[in-house]
Design a protein around this motif. Structure first.
Motif, short mmCIF file in Angstrom:
data_model
loop_
_atom_site.label_atom_id
_atom_site.label_comp_id
_atom_site.label_asym_id
_atom_site.label_seq_id
_atom_site.Cartn_x
_atom_site.Cartn_y
_atom_site.Cartn_z
N MET A 1 19.61 65.40 48.03
CA MET A 1 21.19 64.92 48.94
C MET A 1 21.02 66.87 49.09
SD MET A 1 21.77 62.56 49.64
CE MET A 1 24.15 62.41 49.16
N ILE A 2 21.77 67.28 50.47
CA ILE A 2 22.98 68.58 50.93
C ILE A 2 23.98 68.27 50.21
CG2 ILE A 2 22.99 69.80 52.29
CD1 ILE A 2 20.99 68.88 54.16
N ASP A 3 24.03 69.71 49.10
CA ASP A 3 25.79 69.91 48.77
C ASP A 3 26.63 70.08 49.94
OD1 ASP A 3 25.49 67.83 46.66
OD2 ASP A 3 24.31 68.96 45.07
N VAL A 4 28.22 69.39 50.25
CA VAL A 4 28.34 70.54 51.24
C VAL A 4 30.05 70.57 50.33
CG1 VAL A 4 29.45 70.41 53.11
CG2 VAL A 4 27.36 69.26 52.65
N LEU A 5 30.91 72.05 50.07
CA LEU A 5 31.43 72.19 49.75
C LEU A 5 33.47 72.37 51.34
CD1 LEU A 5 33.64 72.91 47.79
CD2 LEU A 5 33.60 75.93 48.48
N VAL A 6 33.98 71.79 51.15
CA VAL A 6 34.37 71.64 52.54
C VAL A 6 35.56 72.68 52.14
CG1 VAL A 6 36.17 70.44 53.66
CG2 VAL A 6 34.39 69.29 53.05
N VAL A 7 36.17 73.46 53.08
CA VAL A 7 37.21 74.39 52.61
C VAL A 7 37.97 74.50 54.04
CG1 VAL A 7 37.33 76.85 52.55
CG2 VAL A 7 35.21 76.49 51.61
N GLU A 8 39.18 73.42 53.85
CA GLU A 8 40.36 73.83 54.98
C GLU A 8 41.37 73.32 54.67
OE1 GLU A 8 42.39 72.41 57.96
OE2 GLU A 8 39.88 72.90 58.72
N ASP A 9 42.39 74.22 55.31
CA ASP A 9 43.91 74.30 54.38
C ASP A 9 44.78 73.41 54.78
OD1 ASP A 9 44.10 75.47 56.55
OD2 ASP A 9 46.42 76.19 56.41
N ASP A 10 44.67 73.16 55.58
CA ASP A 10 44.70 71.06 56.18
C ASP A 10 45.17 70.26 55.50
OD1 ASP A 10 46.43 69.09 57.28
OD2 ASP A 10 45.94 69.75 59.27
N PRO A 11 45.27 69.65 54.79
CA PRO A 11 44.73 68.61 53.53
C PRO A 11 44.50 67.11 54.55
CG PRO A 11 47.42 69.22 53.28
CD PRO A 11 46.90 69.28 54.43
N VAL A 12 45.07 67.04 55.71
CA VAL A 12 44.69 65.67 56.85
C VAL A 12 43.57 65.44 56.90
CG1 VAL A 12 45.17 64.68 58.90
CG2 VAL A 12 46.85 64.92 57.29
N ALA A 13 42.94 67.34 57.80
CA ALA A 13 41.63 67.70 58.61
C ALA A 13 40.80 68.15 57.49
CB ALA A 13 41.73 69.07 59.22
N ALA A 14 41.18 68.29 56.20
CA ALA A 14 39.96 68.33 55.03
C ALA A 14 39.47 66.76 54.41
CB ALA A 14 40.57 69.33 53.38
N ALA A 15 40.28 66.03 54.83
CA ALA A 15 39.99 64.40 54.24
C ALA A 15 39.04 64.30 54.91
CB ALA A 15 41.29 63.50 53.94
N ALA A 16 39.12 64.91 56.55
CA ALA A 16 38.89 64.15 57.77
C ALA A 16 37.68 64.63 57.42
CB ALA A 16 39.47 64.37 59.12
N HIS A 17 37.23 66.04 57.89
CA HIS A 17 35.72 66.45 57.21
C HIS A 17 34.82 66.12 56.66
CE1 HIS A 17 38.27 70.20 59.08
NE2 HIS A 17 37.35 69.17 60.32
N ALA A 18 35.74 65.97 55.27
CA ALA A 18 34.68 65.35 54.07
C ALA A 18 34.53 64.05 54.43
CB ALA A 18 35.50 64.95 52.90
N LEU A 19 35.66 62.96 54.90
CA LEU A 19 34.79 61.42 55.10
C LEU A 19 33.55 62.08 56.29
CD1 LEU A 19 35.13 58.96 55.38
CD2 LEU A 19 36.89 58.91 56.99
N TYR A 20 33.82 62.97 57.10
CA TYR A 20 32.76 62.82 58.04
C TYR A 20 31.75 63.24 57.27
CZ TYR A 20 36.63 63.09 61.79
OH TYR A 20 36.79 62.47 62.28
N VAL A 21 31.56 64.23 56.68
CA VAL A 21 30.02 64.56 55.43
C VAL A 21 29.57 63.40 54.80
CG1 VAL A 21 29.58 66.11 53.77
CG2 VAL A 21 31.21 66.77 55.42
N GLN A 22 30.60 62.62 54.42
CA GLN A 22 30.18 61.32 53.19
C GLN A 22 29.49 60.33 54.76
OE1 GLN A 22 30.59 62.63 49.90
NE2 GLN A 22 30.61 61.09 49.41
N ARG A 23 29.77 60.19 55.27
CA ARG A 23 29.23 59.22 56.78
C ARG A 23 27.65 59.64 57.15
NH1 ARG A 23 34.43 57.10 59.99
NH2 ARG A 23 35.36 55.91 58.11
#
Length: 235
Positions: A1-23
């Protein structure tokens, strides 16, 4: 597995990016943070625990500093995590600085889940190409690694029926507006129909870059107005 750290100040965008990564198969989210300081602390802890983060998905406009300065700090501290910049910054000088700071890919906002999925898949192929030990057999093997990372995506980065130029035109109208705009007003300013403008505006809402709110008049139903998300620190 490739571990990803999401660094994003906007909570909405951060959640979306994390969801995209998880998928994306083969990837998982190590953590989501919202500042440069938190990102550095999280990476330090992961390295100390013997589980260093492989990839950082990095917004460049953060409340306590610029993402490129964080890149330089990480390299100076010996962190080897690869970095994909996700940003609204379109200045080519910024792109050049990002490359110099060790950014392996540069993804412009707004983007769809398909666009990020494509970049992650290419990054995984790049890692696979370089996973073997020893020396490259020749120039072709080196070229193959870079091609996996840099090649232009073959599929559209936007949902079906949307085009990048029109999306940018609609987004530009909102950026230049002093107040929220209706879909009709945004469409007129961008040179498209109200229905077309609304499709693009709703896409911008879905990815967290625009907010919609009702505007009440004297009579009748309230009209939906759209404006750039005030939580965004990027222009």
């Amino acid at each position: 597995m490739i571990d990803v750290l999401v660094v994003e100040d906007d909570p909405v965008a951060a959640a979306a990016h994390a969801l995209y990564v998880q998928r994306t198969p083969g990837f998982r989210v190590a953590a989501t943070v919202h500042t440069c300081a938190d990102a550095l602390r999280r990476l330090d802890r992961a390295r100390a625990a013997g589980t260093p983060v492989d990839l950082v998905l990095l917004d460049l406009y953060l409340p306590d500093g610029h993402g490129l300065q964080l890149c330089r700090t990480l390299r100076a501290a010996g962190h080897g995590s690869d970095i994909i910049a996700v940003t609204s910054a379109r200045d080519l000088a910024m792109v050049r600085q990002a490359v110099s700071a060790g950014v392996v890919q540069y993804l412009l906002k707004p983007f769809s889940s398909a666009a990020l999925h494509d970049r992650l898949e290419r990054y995984a192929r790049y890692r696979d190409t370089l996973a073997r030990t020893g020396e490259a057999t020749g120039q072709d093997e080196v070229d193959q690694a870079f091609a996996a990372l840099r090649a232009t995506p073959e599929r559209s980065a936007l949902p079906k029926g949307l085009s990048a130029p029109t999306l940018e035109a609609v987004a530009a109208v909102l950026r230049n507006a002093e107040a929220g705009l209706s879909s009709a007003a945004a469409g007129a300013a961008a040179g498209v129909s109200r229905i077309t403008a609304r499709r693009y505006l709703e896409h911008l809402v879905d990815i967290g870059l625009v907010v919609r709110e009702p505007q009440y008049g004297q009579v009748g139903r309230p009209e939906l107005c759209y404006r750039i998300n005030p939580q965004r620190s990027a222009p």
